[in-house]
Motif scaffolding. Structure first.
Motif, short mmCIF file in Angstrom:
data_model
loop_
_atom_site.label_atom_id
_atom_site.label_comp_id
_atom_site.label_asym_id
_atom_site.label_seq_id
_atom_site.Cartn_x
_atom_site.Cartn_y
_atom_site.Cartn_z
N ALA A 15 0.84 -1.21 0.00
CA ALA A 15 0.00 0.00 0.00
C ALA A 15 0.87 1.26 0.00
O ALA A 15 0.61 2.21 -0.74
N ARG A 18 2.38 1.82 -3.30
CA ARG A 18 1.34 1.97 -4.32
C ARG A 18 1.44 0.87 -5.40
O ARG A 18 1.24 1.12 -6.59
N ASN A 19 1.75 -0.34 -4.94
CA ASN A 19 1.82 -1.50 -5.82
C ASN A 19 0.43 -2.14 -5.82
O ASN A 19 0.13 -3.01 -5.00
N SER A 20 -0.42 -1.70 -6.73
CA SER A 20 -1.82 -2.11 -6.70
C SER A 20 -2.01 -3.60 -6.95
O SER A 20 -2.90 -4.23 -6.37
N LEU A 23 -0.96 -5.40 -3.74
CA LEU A 23 -1.92 -5.03 -2.71
C LEU A 23 -3.23 -5.81 -2.90
O LEU A 23 -3.78 -6.36 -1.95
N SER A 24 -3.70 -5.89 -4.13
CA SER A 24 -4.93 -6.62 -4.42
C SER A 24 -4.79 -8.10 -4.07
O SER A 24 -5.66 -8.68 -3.41
#
Length: 158
Positions: A15, A18-20, A23-24
């Motif tokens: 998070a 900002r590693n989406s 993170l997902s």
């Protein structure tokens, strides 16, 4: 640090970075573990507020990886390579938490050991062999590959 705590820590790091994608995948893993804990409490397999053992968490993550592998095949059949690539990337994230997978030769060696350990000699002894074997290979080998190997080796003996 336990596996559950490591998932939470890595989720926070993803998070912040900002590693989406990571993170997902990690959010889904944490949610799946929490859902499994709720199931265990509901079934009275563990006390309220308890934590799943590492082995159970590994099973949850291994199931998630297996689901993604199946999805990749379906996405490729449906001509959706971008969705297949996303699933593949999530597998890479989740694989970090699983122990190194056993090679076919290592699976065969473990099966031979379990057959000797249980004294099995007939194909009808498959259940006994699998019961002794699965705790040793859970999360490290696909259950179908293990059962196929057990079936093959018992058929050779019987």
């Amino acid at each position: 640090m336990g596996l559950k705590e490591q998932l939470h820590k890595d989720m926070q790091t993803a998070a912040k970075e900002r590693n989406s994608l990571a993170l997902s995948a990690l959010r889904m893993a944490v949610a799946a573990v929490q859902n499994r804990e709720i199931e265990a409490v509901t079934r009275k397999e563990m006390p309220q507020g308890g934590t799943l053992p590492e082995e159970a968490i590994l099973k949850v993550i291994a199931a998630m990886v297996k689901q993604r592998r199946e999805s990749i095949g379906l996405f490729l059949q449906g001509n959706r390579p971008e969705l297949a690539a996303k699933e593949e990337s999530e597998i890479v994230v989740l694989d970090r938490y699983l122990p190194k997978a056993l090679t076919p030769a290592e699976i065969e060696a473990a099966v031979r050991e379990a057959i000797t350990e249980t004294g099995a000699g007939l194909p009808s002894d498959m259940g006994r062999v699998m019961k002794a074997l699965m705790p040793k290979v859970t999360g490290r080998a696909d259950g179908k590959a293990v059962s196929d190997t057990v079936r093959r080796l018992l058929a050779q003996q019987g």
